[in-house]
Design an enzyme around this catalytic site. Structure first.
Site, PDB file in Angstrom:
ATOM      1  N   GLU A 164      46.345 -22.451   4.969  1.00  0.00           N
ATOM      2  CA  GLU A 164      46.544 -22.306   3.527  1.00  0.00           C
ATOM      3  C   GLU A 164      45.381 -21.655   2.785  1.00  0.00           C
ATOM      4  O   GLU A 164      44.767 -22.279   1.911  1.00  0.00           O
ATOM      5  CB  GLU A 164      46.845 -23.677   2.907  1.00  0.00           C
ATOM      6  CG  GLU A 164      48.082 -24.327   3.483  1.00  0.00           C
ATOM      7  CD  GLU A 164      48.510 -25.589   2.731  1.00  0.00           C
ATOM      8  OE1 GLU A 164      47.743 -26.074   1.872  1.00  0.00           O
ATOM      9  OE2 GLU A 164      49.624 -26.075   2.989  1.00  0.00           O
ATOM     10  N   GLU A 354      53.991 -27.247   8.421  1.00  0.00           N
ATOM     11  CA  GLU A 354      53.817 -28.507   7.688  1.00  0.00           C
ATOM     12  C   GLU A 354      55.005 -28.716   6.774  1.00  0.00           C
ATOM     13  O   GLU A 354      55.448 -27.774   6.110  1.00  0.00           O
ATOM     14  CB  GLU A 354      52.573 -28.498   6.770  1.00  0.00           C
ATOM     15  CG  GLU A 354      51.273 -28.670   7.464  1.00  0.00           C
ATOM     16  CD  GLU A 354      50.074 -28.723   6.497  1.00  0.00           C
ATOM     17  OE1 GLU A 354      50.240 -29.133   5.321  1.00  0.00           O
ATOM     18  OE2 GLU A 354      48.979 -28.346   6.940  1.00  0.00           O
TER      19      GLU A 354
HETATM   20  C1  FCB Z   1      48.624 -29.353   2.581  1.00  0.00           C
HETATM   21  C2  FCB Z   1      47.409 -29.422   3.477  1.00  0.00           C
HETATM   22  C3  FCB Z   1      47.359 -30.663   4.322  1.00  0.00           C
HETATM   23  C4  FCB Z   1      47.825 -31.896   3.570  1.00  0.00           C
HETATM   24  C5  FCB Z   1      49.141 -31.640   2.876  1.00  0.00           C
HETATM   25  C6  FCB Z   1      49.687 -32.830   2.136  1.00  0.00           C
HETATM   26  O1  FCB Z   1      48.381 -28.491   1.521  1.00  0.00           O
HETATM   27  O2  FCB Z   1      47.376 -28.317   4.348  1.00  0.00           O
HETATM   28  O3  FCB Z   1      46.046 -30.810   4.813  1.00  0.00           O
HETATM   29  O4  FCB Z   1      46.841 -32.323   2.712  1.00  0.00           O
HETATM   30  O5  FCB Z   1      49.008 -30.555   1.999  1.00  0.00           O
END
Ligand code: FCB
Length: 446
Positions: A164, A354
């Protein structure tokens, strides 16, 4: 729920500073998150990652939990300050050995290791030399990537260079809610460009080191206008350019999106001088996959006082997580199909690297953690992935965020995202109902 394509990768994700602990062990250097978390007032409740999930000492137990769930893959991150305590020069063998042991433990039970090189824990020594604002860091990252690649590429399935970069640029360098806590607004743009340049150099270094499956994990959020006024539509386009296209067009098209360049130029024409001739061809090094981290759409309203002339609002009539994030599964379908539509044949295979939600989970007297919201969340987001596949987006995997409750950055331990509950006082792990649900779901897939 219908079946996913065969070979679909099922995993869970974590990040080094959020779970490892052992911050003073094995010759690890100080990271910007150590400094930030130990600065009073930065983290809710004064929490730090000093111990976190104590994963460095308990990784065998954690790998067994993944195996028990039925996962086929695990996405973790390598802490740069463990491998190179000062971010340059010699390799710290004790640090790399930890990842060796973790990778071997995973392979021993048939789990694919997927490694992120940088999930925000920059060596403090590099931040002291300008951090991602300084161009030199891209070369430091290249060197570090080569070290990790040389050591692990014979066993790691997929490498992600950065996690990110948009969120790191925005929260770390523009707004200051995350480490290193800089508040430069759009003057933080060099931190965006140097991350991208570092990414491109790292892709090259990883290939030289023998890696064959290389990508990046980007954060995406469809930009939804909060109203139908022209100003809101324009505002949503600006957010789309800055959040979604700024960190992907250069990788795939070898150019920055015109609207983002206009916004930056309008802020300060000198900002674009950091882009040197030849940089974009380095950044556009071919990728084997694109990682998609998805949580929620950006709900955008025009607001001249906010960053890029917008403010973000609350989507009406939605279920909300403990973090105050709306549950919007169709935003994931839109993200995946949107990437395919924008980049067409040049869109690399997509992996959801994620997706998850936080809840105020508690262990009931009978020992269960009834996290129904998380079950509904993953069920709906998996359905959203299937819809995207049906519509032609080539999605090949899903990594739940997260395996364990962990240190959620500025929110400390107050936001629980895990499929497994962690008692941070005793380090006892308790699989939640969502873990059992996922286990049954995966059993049904085979
Ligand atoms: C994302 C991050 C991860 C975690 C989630 C909830 O932005 O990559 O580390 O904190 O959010």
């Amino acid at each position: 729920m219908a079946h996913f394509p065969s070979g679909f990768v099922w995993g869970a994700a974590t990040a080094s500073y959020q779970i490892e602990g052992a911050v003073h062990e094995g010759g690890r250097g100080v990271s910007i998150w150590d400094t930030f978390a130990h600065t009073p007032g930065r983290i809710r409740g004064g929490d730090t990652g000093d111990r976190a999930c104590d994963h460095c000492h308990r990784f065998r137990e954690d790998v067994a939990l993944m195996k028990g769930l039925g996962l086929g893959a695990y996405r973790f991150s390598v802490a740069w300050p463990r491998v190179q305590p000062d971010g340059r020069g010699r390799t710290n063998d004790a640090g790399l050995s930890f990842y060796d042991r973790l990778v071997d433990e995973l392979l021993g039970v048939d789990l694919q290791p997927w490694a992120t090189l940088y999930h925000w824990d920059l060596p403090q020594a590099l931040e002291d030399q300008g951090g991602w604002l300084s161009r030199d860091i891209a070369h430091r990252f290249e060197e570090y990537a080569f070290m990790v690649g040389e050591r692990l590429s014979d066993r790691v399935t997929g490498f992600m260079t950065l996690n990110e970069p948009y969120i790191h640029f925005l929260l770390g360098y523009a707004l200051g809610n995350h480490a290193p806590g800089r508040t430069l607004g759009l003057h933080a743009f060099p931190a965006a460009h140097h991350q991208l340049l570092g990414h491109g150099l790292a892709v090259r270094a990883l290939r030289e080191a023998g890696a064959h499956m290389i990508g990046i994990a980007n954060n995406y959020a469809p930009a939804w206008p909060a109203g139908d006024r022209d100003e809101d539509l324009d505002a949503a386009n600006r957010v789309d350019a800055m959040h979604n296209h700024l960190f992907t067009d250069p990788l795939i098209r070898g150019e920055y999106p015109a609207l983002a360049l206009d916004i930056l130029q309008g802020t300060d024409p000198a900002l674009l001088e950091v882009i040197r001739p030849g940089d974009l061809s380095v950044i556009a090094a071919p990728l084997d996959f694109l990682g998609v981290n998805y949580y929620q759409p950006d709900y955008v309203r025009a607001d001249p006082t906010g960053p890029f002339g917008v403010s973000l609002g609350r989507i009406p009539d939605r279920e909300y997580t403990a973090f105050g994030w709306p549950v919007v599964p169709e935003g994931l379908t839109q993200t995946l199909t949107g990437l395919k539509a924008r980049y067409g044949e040049t869109c690399p295979p997509l992996y959801v690297t994620e997706s998850g939600c936080s809840a105020a989970d508690v262990i009931d007297v009978d020992g269960r953690v009834r996290d129904d919201l998380r079950i509904r969340y993953h069920e709906a987001h998996l359905e959203a992935v299937r819809d995207a596949i049906t519509q032609g987006a080539g999605v090949r995997g899903y990594f739940a965020w997260s395996l364990l409750d962990n240190f959620e950055w500025a929110e400390g331990y107050s936001q629980r995202f895990g499929l497994v509950h962690v008692d941070f006082a005793t380090q006892v792990r308790t699989p939640k109902d969502s873990y059992r649900w996922f286990q049954a779901f995966l059993r049904d897939q085979t």
